[in-house]
Design a protein around this motif. Structure first.
Motif, PDB file in Angstrom:
ATOM      1  N   LYS A  84      13.814  41.394 -29.403  1.00 38.02           N
ATOM      2  CA  LYS A  84      12.864  40.222 -29.205  1.00 38.02           C
ATOM      3  C   LYS A  84      12.567  39.766 -27.857  1.00 38.02           C
ATOM      4  N   VAL A  86       9.953  39.541 -24.926  1.00 36.19           N
ATOM      5  CA  VAL A  86       8.562  40.137 -24.780  1.00 36.19           C
ATOM      6  C   VAL A  86       8.225  41.136 -23.512  1.00 36.19           C
ATOM      7  N   SER A 124       7.162  35.052 -35.841  1.00 35.19           N
ATOM      8  CA  SER A 124       7.289  34.323 -34.751  1.00 35.19           C
ATOM      9  C   SER A 124       5.903  33.640 -34.729  1.00 35.19           C
ATOM     10  N   THR A 126       4.339  33.939 -32.014  1.00 33.09           N
ATOM     11  CA  THR A 126       3.617  34.874 -31.383  1.00 33.09           C
ATOM     12  C   THR A 126       2.483  35.601 -31.913  1.00 33.09           C
ATOM     13  N   PHE A 177       8.943  28.806 -34.128  1.00 32.89           N
ATOM     14  CA  PHE A 177       8.440  28.354 -32.596  1.00 32.89           C
ATOM     15  C   PHE A 177       9.351  28.637 -31.505  1.00 32.89           C
ATOM     16  N   ASN A 178       9.857  27.813 -31.104  1.00 27.36           N
ATOM     17  CA  ASN A 178      10.928  28.034 -29.603  1.00 27.36           C
ATOM     18  C   ASN A 178      12.107  27.509 -30.041  1.00 27.36           C
ATOM     19  N   ASN A 197      15.017  35.310 -19.728  1.00 24.54           N
ATOM     20  CA  ASN A 197      13.417  35.074 -19.581  1.00 24.54           C
ATOM     21  C   ASN A 197      12.948  33.624 -20.306  1.00 24.54           C
ATOM     22  N   ASN A 198      13.587  33.112 -21.279  1.00 22.44           N
ATOM     23  CA  ASN A 198      13.120  32.047 -21.832  1.00 22.44           C
ATOM     24  C   ASN A 198      13.779  30.843 -21.136  1.00 22.44           C
ATOM     25  N   LEU A 199      13.159  29.595 -21.415  1.00 24.99           N
ATOM     26  CA  LEU A 199      13.072  28.473 -20.579  1.00 24.99           C
ATOM     27  C   LEU A 199      14.381  27.677 -20.900  1.00 24.99           C
ATOM     28  N   TYR A 202      17.462  29.381 -18.979  1.00 17.30           N
ATOM     29  CA  TYR A 202      17.260  29.523 -17.638  1.00 17.30           C
ATOM     30  C   TYR A 202      17.868  28.309 -17.215  1.00 17.30           C
ATOM     31  N   LEU A 214      14.987  26.603 -11.078  1.00 20.70           N
ATOM     32  CA  LEU A 214      14.050  27.072 -11.987  1.00 20.70           C
ATOM     33  C   LEU A 214      12.735  27.490 -11.567  1.00 20.70           C
ATOM     34  N   PHE A 217       6.502  28.323 -14.393  1.00 15.11           N
ATOM     35  CA  PHE A 217       5.234  28.973 -14.275  1.00 15.11           C
ATOM     36  C   PHE A 217       3.792  28.578 -14.648  1.00 15.11           C
ATOM     37  N   GLY A 228       3.237  24.482 -19.071  1.00 17.86           N
ATOM     38  CA  GLY A 228       2.965  24.829 -20.364  1.00 17.86           C
ATOM     39  C   GLY A 228       3.779  24.029 -21.601  1.00 17.86           C
ATOM     40  N   TYR A 232       9.679  23.275 -29.314  1.00 14.86           N
ATOM     41  CA  TYR A 232      11.113  23.583 -29.331  1.00 14.86           C
ATOM     42  C   TYR A 232      11.672  22.945 -30.435  1.00 14.86           C
ATOM     43  N   VAL A 268       7.046  22.090 -19.733  1.00 12.39           N
ATOM     44  CA  VAL A 268       8.468  22.475 -19.112  1.00 12.39           C
ATOM     45  C   VAL A 268       9.001  21.224 -18.298  1.00 12.39           C
ATOM     46  N   ASP A 294       1.124  34.339 -20.700  1.00 14.58           N
ATOM     47  CA  ASP A 294       1.692  32.971 -21.273  1.00 14.58           C
ATOM     48  C   ASP A 294       0.249  32.280 -21.666  1.00 14.58           C
TER      49      ASP A 294
HETATM   50  C1  WQD Z   1       8.537  28.345 -22.680  1.00 14.49           C
HETATM   51  C2  WQD Z   1       7.637  27.768 -21.527  1.00 14.49           C
HETATM   52  C3  WQD Z   1       6.921  29.259 -19.888  1.00 14.49           C
HETATM   53  C4  WQD Z   1      10.848  30.301 -18.142  1.00 14.49           C
HETATM   54  C5  WQD Z   1       8.877  33.235 -26.157  1.00 14.49           C
HETATM   55  C6  WQD Z   1       8.098  34.339 -26.914  1.00 14.49           C
HETATM   56  C7  WQD Z   1       7.639  34.105 -28.240  1.00 14.49           C
HETATM   57  C8  WQD Z   1       9.036  33.507 -28.916  1.00 14.49           C
HETATM   58  C9  WQD Z   1       9.631  32.589 -28.205  1.00 14.49           C
HETATM   59  C10 WQD Z   1      10.138  35.313 -30.047  1.00 14.49           C
HETATM   60  C11 WQD Z   1       6.448  28.411 -21.234  1.00 14.49           C
HETATM   61  C12 WQD Z   1       7.930  28.183 -19.239  1.00 14.49           C
HETATM   62  C13 WQD Z   1       9.709  29.843 -19.012  1.00 14.49           C
HETATM   63  C14 WQD Z   1      11.089  30.153 -16.969  1.00 14.49           C
HETATM   64  C15 WQD Z   1       9.016  28.577 -17.193  1.00 14.49           C
HETATM   65  N1  WQD Z   1      10.133  34.617 -29.091  1.00 14.49           N
HETATM   66  N2  WQD Z   1       9.047  29.004 -18.326  1.00 14.49           N
HETATM   67  N3  WQD Z   1      10.089  29.123 -16.329  1.00 14.49           N
HETATM   68  O1  WQD Z   1       6.891  32.112 -23.941  1.00 14.49           O
HETATM   69  O2  WQD Z   1       6.706  30.330 -25.597  1.00 14.49           O
HETATM   70  O3  WQD Z   1       7.813  32.271 -26.311  1.00 14.49           O
HETATM   71  O4  WQD Z   1       9.976  32.876 -26.821  1.00 14.49           O
HETATM   72  O5  WQD Z   1       9.616  35.551 -30.921  1.00 14.49           O
HETATM   73  O6  WQD Z   1       7.346  35.123 -28.817  1.00 14.49           O
HETATM   74  O7  WQD Z   1       6.844  34.879 -26.171  1.00 14.49           O
HETATM   75  O8  WQD Z   1       9.158  30.802 -24.598  1.00 14.49           O
HETATM   76  O9  WQD Z   1      10.763  29.896 -23.438  1.00 14.49           O
HETATM   77  O10 WQD Z   1       9.493  32.030 -22.371  1.00 14.49           O
HETATM   78  O11 WQD Z   1       8.681  29.669 -22.347  1.00 14.49           O
HETATM   79  O12 WQD Z   1       8.244  27.996 -16.373  1.00 14.49           O
HETATM   80  O13 WQD Z   1      11.881  30.534 -16.351  1.00 14.49           O
HETATM   81  O14 WQD Z   1       8.539  27.659 -20.180  1.00 14.49           O
HETATM   82  O15 WQD Z   1       5.740  29.645 -19.060  1.00 14.49           O
HETATM   83  O16 WQD Z   1       5.411  27.716 -20.567  1.00 14.49           O
HETATM   84  P1  WQD Z   1       7.514  31.245 -24.898  1.00 14.49           P
HETATM   85  P2  WQD Z   1       9.839  30.687 -23.217  1.00 14.49           P
END
Ligand code: WQD
Ligand code: NAD
Length: 340
Positions: A84, A86, A124, A126, A177-178, A197-199, A202, A214, A217, A228, A232, A268, A294
């Motif tokens: 999962k 990306v 997703s 996505t 969604f998230n 990778n996810n917010l 992190y 943090l 982005f 962004g 959630y 964020v 993004d």
């Molecule tokens: C959320 C927001 C980032 C990390 C991803 C997949 C999607 C789904 C869910 C599986 C954005 C910002 C993030 C960081 C940041 N997964 N951010 N600093 O990108 O919406 O979705 O996960 O299906 O397919 O693409 O989620 O949690 O990565 O980001 O600023 O260190 O947080 O830019 O705005 P995203 P995310």
């Protein structure tokens, strides 16, 4: 009759198994622990006080998976098992196409062979690519920008074709969604491999002192504070959506597709603030360049799931942060005792 939960040791799968057991379903979990830990199974038992069957099987191995269909009286399948991440999917597309597509084909082939009709698929948001507007409705155009998203859209297309050809199938495509948060017990939650990778994961790693700060982005999006905006959703609300989807399939509904989100968008910086309030921890952050791929804004219209499933997300953003923090602070090293 039992529910087969593929990927039931994973983040969303484990929370869904807890809800299934609560509703007295017989559960059979299949997982190869490629992104999870066997301890999860004990934790699920501890939370629910109930037992289930488990098979350590790689779902790409159809013979091993067939044993599970032979030995159990399965009447529905919830299919979480997939890779999962990306970014990783861009670096390792062949692994993503192989695992996600072959897994699903194997399951659908065995379902046909063993006359299993009810299937819930983890899709997703996505698949909406960069939506023209928000909130996003289920009939918005679909597109993807990375191999992970492509696997979700390809599988959705496959499912649509299969359901057209066989009207005895009942399938729920659920577009999450998230997902964030964790079970209130603090015993199960999300534990990504390496640097998240996810917010939310992190932020929790920053709060627990494993990461310094943090990186936000992008601060120049066309959103209220420039960062962004996402929808959630608490993982327990999401898990409950699967129970409602299974109920729906029992009404012989054919193919149905639902957004599972809250319908609210948070930036964020909203999340950073909400998390600090919930945890009492300051989250140092720095606004940096946008992350490639993004989008500015993504939140759901959930009225279809609300009215047709009788399901609505209940937990608000502060509860999502509280539960994420409880999980992380109780398990600073995740399920295994290692240091990052
Ligand atoms: C959320 C927001 C980032 C990390 C991803 C997949 C999607 C789904 C869910 C599986 C954005 C910002 C993030 C960081 C940041 N997964 N951010 N600093 O990108 O919406 O979705 O996960 O299906 O397919 O693409 O989620 O949690 O990565 O980001 O600023 O260190 O947080 O830019 O705005 P995203 P995310
Ligand atoms: P996860 O990685 O925590 O769980 C997936 C589970 O599947 C893991 O336990 C993994 O070991 C298992 N698995 C993977 N490949 C397997 C294989 N070949 N054989 C057996 N088991 C295998 O992921 P998650 O966050 O719980 O996501 C569950 C599903 O929801 C996935 O399909 C994912 O694409 C989808 N989804 C997740 C999110 C999210 O942000 N978490 C958002 C939208 C959609």
């Amino acid at each position: 009759m039992g529910v087969l939960v593929n990927g039931g040791a994973g983040y969303i799968g484990s929370h869904t198994v807890v809800e299934l057991l609560e509703e007295n379903h017989d559960v059979i979990i299949v997982d190869n622990f490629s992104n999870s830990d066997p301890i999860v199974l004990d934790r699920i038992k501890e939370i629910s006080g109930k037992d289930f069957k488990f098979y350590k099987v790689d779902i790409t191995d159809i013979e091993a998976l067939e044993k599970v269909f032979k030995e159990n009286n399965i009447d529905s399948v919830i299919h979480f098992a997939a890779y999962k991440a990306v970014g990783e999917s861009v670096a390792k597309p062949l692994e993503y196409y192989s695992n996600n597509l072959i897994n699903t084909l194997n399951v659908l082939n065995l379902m046909r062979k063993y006359n299993v009709k009810d299937f819930v698929f983890s899709s997703s948001a996505t698949v909406y690519g960069d939506p023209e507007s928000c909130p996003i409705f289920e009939d918005f155009p679909l597109s993807t920008t990375n191999p992970y998203g492509a696997t979700k859209l390809m599988i959705e297309d496959m499912i649509r074709d299969i359901c057209k050809a066989d009207d005895s199938l009942n399938v729920a495509i659920l577009r999450y969604f998230n997902p964030v948060g964790a079970h209130i017990s603090g015993l199960i939650g999300e534990e990504p491999n390496g640097i998240p990778n996810n917010l939310m994961p992190y932020i929790t790693k920053v709060a627990v002192g494993k990461l310094e700060k943090l990186s936000v982005f992008g601060g120049d999006y066309n959103t209220p504070d420039g960062t962004g905006v996402r929808d959630y959703i608490h993982v327990v609300d999401l898990a409950k959506g699967h129970i409602k989807a299974l109920d729906k399939l029992k009404s012989n509904c054919g193919l149905v597709t639902y957004n599972l989100g809250t319908g609210n968008g948070y930036s964020v910086l909203d999340i950073v603030k909400a998390f600090s309030l919930a945890s009492g921890k300051e989250i140092p952050y720095e606004i940096v360049e946008r992350r490639p791929g993004d989008i500015a804004m993504c939140y759901a219209d959930t009225s279809k799931a609300n009215s047709e499933l009788g399901w609505k997300a209940e937990f608000d953003i502060s509860r999502m942060c509280e539960d994420s923090w409880r999980w992380q602070s109780n398990n600073p090293n995740g399920y295994v005792n290692y240091d990052m």
